[in-house]
Scaffold this motif. Sequence first.
Motif, PDB file in Angstrom:
ATOM      1  N   GLU A  84       0.832  -1.203   0.000  1.00 39.74           N
ATOM      2  CA  GLU A  84       0.000   0.000   0.000  1.00 39.74           C
ATOM      3  C   GLU A  84       0.867   1.253   0.000  1.00 39.74           C
ATOM      4  OE1 GLU A  84      -2.751   0.273   3.266  1.00 39.74           O
ATOM      5  OE2 GLU A  84      -3.541   2.179   2.544  1.00 39.74           O
ATOM      6  N   GLY A 419      -0.575  -2.919   9.590  1.00 36.20           N
ATOM      7  CA  GLY A 419      -1.833  -3.166   8.881  1.00 36.20           C
ATOM      8  C   GLY A 419      -2.955  -2.340   9.466  1.00 36.20           C
TER       9      GLY A 419
ATOM     10  N   ILE B 138       2.533   9.991   1.143  1.00 37.36           N
ATOM     11  CA  ILE B 138       1.425   9.036   0.957  1.00 37.36           C
ATOM     12  C   ILE B 138       0.081   9.752   0.907  1.00 37.36           C
ATOM     13  CG2 ILE B 138       2.459   6.958   1.924  1.00 37.36           C
ATOM     14  CD1 ILE B 138       1.371   7.761   4.643  1.00 37.36           C
ATOM     15  N   ARG B 257      -7.492   7.862   3.389  1.00 37.24           N
ATOM     16  CA  ARG B 257      -6.508   7.502   2.384  1.00 37.24           C
ATOM     17  C   ARG B 257      -5.841   6.164   2.759  1.00 37.24           C
ATOM     18  NH1 ARG B 257      -4.394   8.107  -2.762  1.00 37.24           N
ATOM     19  NH2 ARG B 257      -2.170   8.476  -2.748  1.00 37.24           N
ATOM     20  N   LEU B 258      -5.767   5.874   4.048  1.00 35.57           N
ATOM     21  CA  LEU B 258      -5.099   4.661   4.493  1.00 35.57           C
ATOM     22  C   LEU B 258      -6.113   3.540   4.733  1.00 35.57           C
ATOM     23  CD1 LEU B 258      -2.489   6.045   7.030  1.00 35.57           C
ATOM     24  CD2 LEU B 258      -2.292   5.773   4.567  1.00 35.57           C
ATOM     25  N   ARG B 259      -5.879   2.423   4.111  1.00 30.74           N
ATOM     26  CA  ARG B 259      -6.774   1.286   4.212  1.00 30.74           C
ATOM     27  C   ARG B 259      -6.902   0.811   5.665  1.00 30.74           C
ATOM     28  NH1 ARG B 259      -5.506  -4.398   2.968  1.00 30.74           N
ATOM     29  NH2 ARG B 259      -7.481  -5.449   2.648  1.00 30.74           N
ATOM     30  N   GLY B 260      -5.781   0.829   6.385  1.00 33.64           N
ATOM     31  CA  GLY B 260      -5.801   0.363   7.772  1.00 33.64           C
ATOM     32  C   GLY B 260      -6.749   1.185   8.635  1.00 33.64           C
ATOM     33  N   VAL B 261      -6.704   2.508   8.467  1.00 33.60           N
ATOM     34  CA  VAL B 261      -7.573   3.384   9.250  1.00 33.60           C
ATOM     35  C   VAL B 261      -9.029   3.147   8.850  1.00 33.60           C
ATOM     36  CG1 VAL B 261      -8.122   5.772   9.824  1.00 33.60           C
ATOM     37  CG2 VAL B 261      -5.757   5.116   9.366  1.00 33.60           C
ATOM     38  N   ARG B 262      -9.252   3.033   7.551  1.00 35.36           N
ATOM     39  CA  ARG B 262     -10.595   2.810   7.028  1.00 35.36           C
ATOM     40  C   ARG B 262     -11.185   1.534   7.621  1.00 35.36           C
ATOM     41  NH1 ARG B 262      -8.914   3.454   1.684  1.00 35.36           N
ATOM     42  NH2 ARG B 262      -9.087   1.238   1.214  1.00 35.36           N
ATOM     43  N   ARG B 263     -10.392   0.490   7.630  1.00 40.64           N
ATOM     44  CA  ARG B 263     -10.893  -0.784   8.128  1.00 40.64           C
ATOM     45  C   ARG B 263     -11.112  -0.765   9.639  1.00 40.64           C
ATOM     46  NH1 ARG B 263      -8.789  -5.748   5.583  1.00 40.64           N
ATOM     47  NH2 ARG B 263      -7.334  -5.789   7.305  1.00 40.64           N
TER      48      ARG B 263
END
Lengths: 530, 336
Positions: A84, A419, B138, B257-263
């Motif tokens: 990512e 993650g 990022i 923007r960050l997948r980790g935060v979104r999840r």
Amino acid sequence: MKRFAALFTKLDQTTKTSVKVAAMAEYFRDAPEPDRLWCAALLSGRRPRRVITTTKLREWAAERAGIPLWLFEECYPVVGDLSETIALVLPPNTREDDASLSETITALRKLDKADEETRKAAILDAWDRFGPTERFVFNKLLTGGWRMGVSQKLMTRALSQATGIEEAELTHRLMGSWTPDSVTWESLIAAPDPGADLSRPYPFYLAYQLEDAPEDLGETSDWLAERKWDGIRGQLILRGGEHHLWSRGEELITDRFPELARAKDFLPDGTVIDGEVLAYTDGAPLPFARLQPRIGRKTVPKKLQAEAPVILMAYDLLEWQGEDIRDRPLSDRRGLLAEAVGALPPDAAIRLSPRVEADTWDGLAHARAISRDVGAEGLMLKRLAAPYLAGRKKGDWWKWKVDPLTIDAVMIYAQSGSGRRATLYTDFTFAVWKGNDLVPFTKAYSGLTDAEFREITAWVRKNTLERFGPVRAVRPEHVFEIAFEGIQQSPRHKSGVSLRFPRMARWRKDKPVSEANTLQDLQEMLNQYG
Amino acid sequence: MVLTFTDSGIYCPAADAHIDPWRPVPRALVTHGHADHARPGMGAYLATEAAAPVLRHRLGDIALDTVSYGQTITMGGAQISYHPAGHVPGSAQIRVEVDGEVWVVSGDYKTVADGLSTPFEPVACHAFVTESTFGLPIYTWPDQAALAAEINGWWAATAAEGRTCVLGCYSLGKAQRVMAMLDPSIGPILTHGAIEGTNAVLRAQGLPLPDTVQVTPATAIADYPGAMVIAPPSALNSTWMRRFGAVSTGIASGWMRLRGVRRRRAADRGFVISDHADWDGLNDAVKATGAERIFVTHGYRQQFAHWLTEQGYDAGIVTTDYGGESLDEPTEETAP
């Protein structure tokens, strides 16, 4: 790649199982067969071999992004995922690409033999042809660190919806050592030949932790109670004159445990046994820590084998005389198992897991209470009338573990997770008192709620005393109850002990740090249970 | 020094005034109305005319003077003026000139126009105090038209399934910006009380916002099929959500923007939309000031200052008490 990236986006945008399964089922119906096969492979942990080191990927990504490598490295822990991070720092793509998933993977694997210049050119070119999500997915293929928020179980359910084949049957078909190179969609899923892969294991049956009172299970006479041994769950397969040993994680571990090679001298071809690989001497199991050095090695030096010889503690018989007997009741399977392995000589390295005899639940509770003394984690309760199912199912099998050991400890270091937990402090080091000093003795990562992790993260930011790279030394102010399953002597740790499965059971906001436990307390636990 | 950095805030000795102070001081020059920049307890406040209504709404009866963008006022030995920061309606950068030396404090800013706030204007200066909330490469933002299409697409699809959209947005600025991007032909727009309070203030100032209906205990969601509900992010995990039945949830924030935060937020959708400058915006802004000295405040301070130093600037970091863009708003704004 576009279709696969779209599937990824759908899976990523929902937390609902039904939506995820529907999206995958659609893919399994509509995508080209080679792509379906690769999708099933990726979601069952079969990754293409890594052809480019992550070091090179970092360098090339930083170069293409026009940033120094140190700045890229600063971004990585914030994102918590290398694929990512790369996808985010790169400039927008200037072209489009219609290559399929399998075509993309095939092209990637050709780079295995190419020189570095060719590889770099190919990767930079690909990055420029893929949009943001495709790029992220592509990087995942490159780095092999694949996790899509979908378990193999869900993937199998989707596959079942798409093909109309039963889930349990598909679970079995997907087991074993196949790769997208060794099979086709047809030969693996649609019309498999049962004799094609003699090493193929059966899906493991897994138990849930017993939560209600055991009395609710009915009569004890309906149940088989046995020790819950603390080793590696394994499946021993004897077929075609060969033996194969599989771990529960579907890894072939035959060569790590050569002791079991003799099994075929004592048991007939067409036998499959479910059991626990244990380090074992003088009629008693050794602690898990003694088995551990053997797990990570592909082959075993003689010395290690002599120090920690293993056996298979046999729980169940899944195949007998070439016939799949999983549908028969446990009482039958157990009877056959006892006949087959009950009287083997010690050098066969297979023993029958003894039945724990008691007529009442009270009697079993007493047997459970001494679990640690006999080197077990608790009891297993299995319904005698039940077939051997696939996967984790409620009802017929229960683990009835002993309560964990606990100790109150002081948090002294914090590190951010990766993650999903990248921007939170989730990895902590805990200490106990030795006089006026705090001696670190364990790390723990889990057990708090998301809200608690957010709270402690805000606290860590404000109470950092010192930084060592990603690790922060924090003010010793918070006490946590650490729960764990076992304790071992360990010369590698400053405290002299190591814990098994440590986690944060509770945040003891009510306790001042002065009331945390001491190293003396840990040593007493070690003397009692180590 | 034109400005010094103290325990109470950024201080101008020549004017004897603090910029965005976090402890009570006699005179506060305030860049905008967010809670980490405009705090209660100051002797006197100076802000832009456009920021004033929100300040009064939040802080009550305060001694508040106002200026318009670009108007210069003399305060002791300093010339002070406020310039558009593009962050939220009324937000400003504060320019301070003492004996010909010019310093600019950015407050919070973004360089792209959002359709609601007066757009950011670079101000030439010798020293620039910049935020760095998203000061890593990022963080780059998609363009607003694409985002509007994405949000409206989600709304239309959810409405077609007979469910309600609930979108978490910071209640001052972000929420109104998002509302202005919505296509009201899809369905009704409902608002949480914390957001409707700010809406009323901004509407009274003449800002163009679509029609909204405030959610109250008497609101029956069946009367509003296919609705879009705008609420503070924290409300998404509260019992307040129960009244909406089947929902699809989204959060609008740069952190998405960050997948980790979104999840981790466990929302169905994350929309990357921020009122702070992204990486390119920060770099463009710094460059456009022509400043040689850069002071980096709240955010990825060390990394951004290190980067600027490598680019040839005299850059250092400054400790302040500003929060940047938070997913969790101060409690005063989350009350139902």
